[in-house]
Design a protein around this motif. Structure first.
Motif, mmCIF file in Angstrom:
data_model
loop_
_atom_site.group_PDB
_atom_site.id
_atom_site.type_symbol
_atom_site.label_atom_id
_atom_site.label_comp_id
_atom_site.label_asym_id
_atom_site.label_seq_id
_atom_site.Cartn_x
_atom_site.Cartn_y
_atom_site.Cartn_z
ATOM 1 N N MET A 1 -0.336 17.814 -3.937
ATOM 2 C CA MET A 1 0.800 16.918 -4.150
ATOM 3 C C MET A 1 0.651 15.633 -3.332
ATOM 4 O O MET A 1 1.135 14.582 -3.729
ATOM 5 N N PHE A 2 -0.054 15.719 -2.183
ATOM 6 C CA PHE A 2 -0.237 14.529 -1.355
ATOM 7 C C PHE A 2 -1.004 13.452 -2.110
ATOM 8 O O PHE A 2 -0.681 12.265 -2.039
ATOM 9 N N LEU A 3 -2.048 13.865 -2.863
ATOM 10 C CA LEU A 3 -2.835 12.898 -3.622
ATOM 11 C C LEU A 3 -1.984 12.212 -4.677
ATOM 12 O O LEU A 3 -2.043 10.975 -4.830
ATOM 13 N N GLU A 4 -1.177 12.992 -5.415
ATOM 14 C CA GLU A 4 -0.324 12.412 -6.447
ATOM 15 C C GLU A 4 0.703 11.445 -5.845
ATOM 16 O O GLU A 4 0.948 10.375 -6.396
ATOM 17 N N ALA A 5 1.280 11.823 -4.718
ATOM 18 C CA ALA A 5 2.261 10.959 -4.067
ATOM 19 C C ALA A 5 1.622 9.652 -3.606
ATOM 20 O O ALA A 5 2.213 8.570 -3.735
ATOM 21 N N ALA A 6 0.406 9.745 -3.076
ATOM 22 C CA ALA A 6 -0.284 8.544 -2.618
ATOM 23 C C ALA A 6 -0.591 7.611 -3.780
ATOM 24 O O ALA A 6 -0.406 6.384 -3.688
ATOM 25 N N ILE A 7 -1.077 8.180 -4.889
ATOM 26 C CA ILE A 7 -1.379 7.353 -6.072
ATOM 27 C C ILE A 7 -0.112 6.704 -6.611
ATOM 28 O O ILE A 7 -0.096 5.511 -6.953
ATOM 29 N N ALA A 8 0.977 7.483 -6.674
ATOM 30 C CA ALA A 8 2.233 6.950 -7.207
ATOM 31 C C ALA A 8 2.771 5.827 -6.320
ATOM 32 O O ALA A 8 3.191 4.776 -6.820
ATOM 33 N N LEU A 9 2.759 6.023 -5.004
ATOM 34 C CA LEU A 9 3.290 5.006 -4.093
ATOM 35 C C LEU A 9 2.435 3.741 -4.116
ATOM 36 O O LEU A 9 2.964 2.620 -4.141
ATOM 37 N N LEU A 10 1.112 3.906 -4.112
ATOM 38 C CA LEU A 10 0.227 2.743 -4.143
ATOM 39 C C LEU A 10 0.388 1.961 -5.446
ATOM 40 O O LEU A 10 0.467 0.718 -5.440
ATOM 41 N N SER A 11 0.457 2.683 -6.553
ATOM 42 C CA SER A 11 0.606 2.021 -7.856
ATOM 43 C C SER A 11 1.954 1.323 -7.957
ATOM 44 O O SER A 11 2.044 0.187 -8.449
ATOM 45 N N MET A 12 3.012 1.988 -7.490
ATOM 46 C CA MET A 12 4.344 1.392 -7.560
ATOM 47 C C MET A 12 4.436 0.149 -6.686
ATOM 48 O O MET A 12 4.999 -0.869 -7.101
ATOM 49 N N ALA A 13 3.868 0.204 -5.476
ATOM 50 C CA ALA A 13 3.899 -0.957 -4.589
ATOM 51 C C ALA A 13 3.133 -2.129 -5.196
ATOM 52 O O ALA A 13 3.584 -3.276 -5.150
ATOM 53 N N THR A 14 1.975 -1.842 -5.794
ATOM 54 C CA THR A 14 1.181 -2.905 -6.428
ATOM 55 C C THR A 14 1.911 -3.496 -7.620
ATOM 56 O O THR A 14 1.927 -4.721 -7.813
ATOM 57 N N ALA A 15 2.523 -2.628 -8.428
ATOM 58 C CA ALA A 15 3.244 -3.110 -9.603
ATOM 59 C C ALA A 15 4.435 -3.970 -9.204
ATOM 60 O O ALA A 15 4.675 -5.032 -9.796
ATOM 61 N N LEU A 16 5.201 -3.541 -8.209
ATOM 62 C CA LEU A 16 6.357 -4.318 -7.767
ATOM 63 C C LEU A 16 5.934 -5.647 -7.145
ATOM 64 O O LEU A 16 6.634 -6.656 -7.275
ATOM 65 N N PHE A 17 4.787 -5.665 -6.468
ATOM 66 C CA PHE A 17 4.276 -6.906 -5.902
ATOM 67 C C PHE A 17 3.991 -7.932 -6.992
ATOM 68 O O PHE A 17 4.100 -9.143 -6.772
ATOM 69 N N MET A 18 3.641 -7.456 -8.188
ATOM 70 C CA MET A 18 3.337 -8.342 -9.314
ATOM 71 C C MET A 18 4.591 -8.762 -10.082
ATOM 72 O O MET A 18 4.483 -9.439 -11.102
ATOM 73 N N GLN A 19 5.768 -8.338 -9.611
ATOM 74 C CA GLN A 19 7.063 -8.733 -10.176
ATOM 75 C C GLN A 19 7.144 -8.473 -11.690
ATOM 76 O O GLN A 19 7.207 -9.396 -12.493
ATOM 77 N N PRO A 20 7.145 -7.186 -12.084
ATOM 78 C CA PRO A 20 7.143 -6.877 -13.525
ATOM 79 C C PRO A 20 8.396 -7.319 -14.249
ATOM 80 O O PRO A 20 8.377 -7.469 -15.475
ATOM 81 N N TRP A 21 9.497 -7.506 -13.518
ATOM 82 C CA TRP A 21 10.735 -7.925 -14.181
ATOM 83 C C TRP A 21 10.608 -9.292 -14.839
ATOM 84 O O TRP A 21 11.390 -9.637 -15.725
ATOM 85 N N ARG A 22 9.606 -10.067 -14.460
ATOM 86 C CA ARG A 22 9.416 -11.363 -15.102
ATOM 87 C C ARG A 22 9.036 -11.207 -16.570
ATOM 88 O O ARG A 22 9.289 -12.095 -17.380
ATOM 89 N N LEU A 23 8.389 -10.060 -16.916
ATOM 90 C CA LEU A 23 8.028 -9.823 -18.316
ATOM 91 C C LEU A 23 9.253 -9.609 -19.195
ATOM 92 O O LEU A 23 9.173 -9.753 -20.414
#
Length: 224
Positions: A1-23
């Motif tokens: 579960m640690f691996l999945e949590a790390a992937i999810a958090l890293l992906s979410m942080a990267t996605a939010l940094f790219m400001q998806p709401w602009r789309l």
């Protein structure tokens, strides 16, 4: 579960940094609207949140000898783009846990990562590679089939299978299926995803290209 949590958090942080709401703040209003500036991407976004949770929860809602899995992540990626697809796919996993009593939060996180974020990320990398090949003039003439067949059909089968293989390597095996047969089952299920994604991509390109954030007339229709 640690691996999945790390992937999810890293992906979410990267996605939010790219400001998806602009789309979701498009210059083009929905076809049935005369006022407002709502993005056409709201339609595939809401459809993903309504349909996918039930598809992901289905194996736990009904006991079957082989738990058939359908991802839909590549289709979400093609319609919404990666920055917006990641939070949507993570939300789909959370909703799936709410609608299925047999799906724990840990299992839902695994679904969101291995059936959602990972294949969507692989599809993003494949799209980048295809655009590089197009820029290098590896494909001549109109390139609509590069998008529909390459990204929508064959690319989906490859990305879903690779993501499933990675999930099996991480310890997520199909219940009631041997390790070697699991790879065969994942390969066959990946083609089911590919058929649906490729078919819908062809329909959207023809009739609703505004529902595809990754589509570009200049890239895929220009012969130059």
């Amino acid at each position: 579960m640690f691996l999945e949590a790390a992937i999810a958090l890293l992906s979410m942080a990267t996605a939010l940094f790219m400001q998806p709401w602009r789309l979701l703040a498009s210059q083009r209003p929905l076809a049935h609207e005369t006022h407002g500036r709502a993005s056409p991407l709201w339609t595939p976004l809401l459809a993903s949140l309504v349909v996918l949770p039930w598809a992901w929860a289905l194996p736990t809602l009904h006991h079957m000898p082989l738990q058939l899995q359908w991802s839909g992540a590549c289709l979400v990626l093609l319609t919404l783009g990666w920055p917006l697809a990641v939070p949507v796919l993570l939300a789909v996993g959370a909703i799936a846990a709410l609608v299925s009593p047999g799906l724990s939060w840990a299992d839902a996180l695994g679904l969101a990562v291995w059936q959602g974020v990972v294949p969507a990320t692989l599809a993003l990398l494949l799209g980048w590679l295809m655009r590089r090949l197009i820029a290098a003039r590896a494909f001549m003439g109109a390139r609509i089939f590069v998008y529909v067949l390459g990204r929508g059909f064959l690319g989906t089968a490859l990305c879903i299978f690779l993501a499933g293989s990675l999930s099996q390597w991480a310890g997520h095996v199909l219940p009631g299926v041997g390790e070697q047969l699991s790879l065969v089952a994942r390969w066959l299920m990946a083609w089911g995803d590919a058929v649906v994604t490729g078919m819908l991509c062809a329909v959207f390109v023809a009739f609703k290209p505004q529902w595809l954030a990754t589509w570009s007339d200049q890239i895929y229709l220009s012969g130059h």
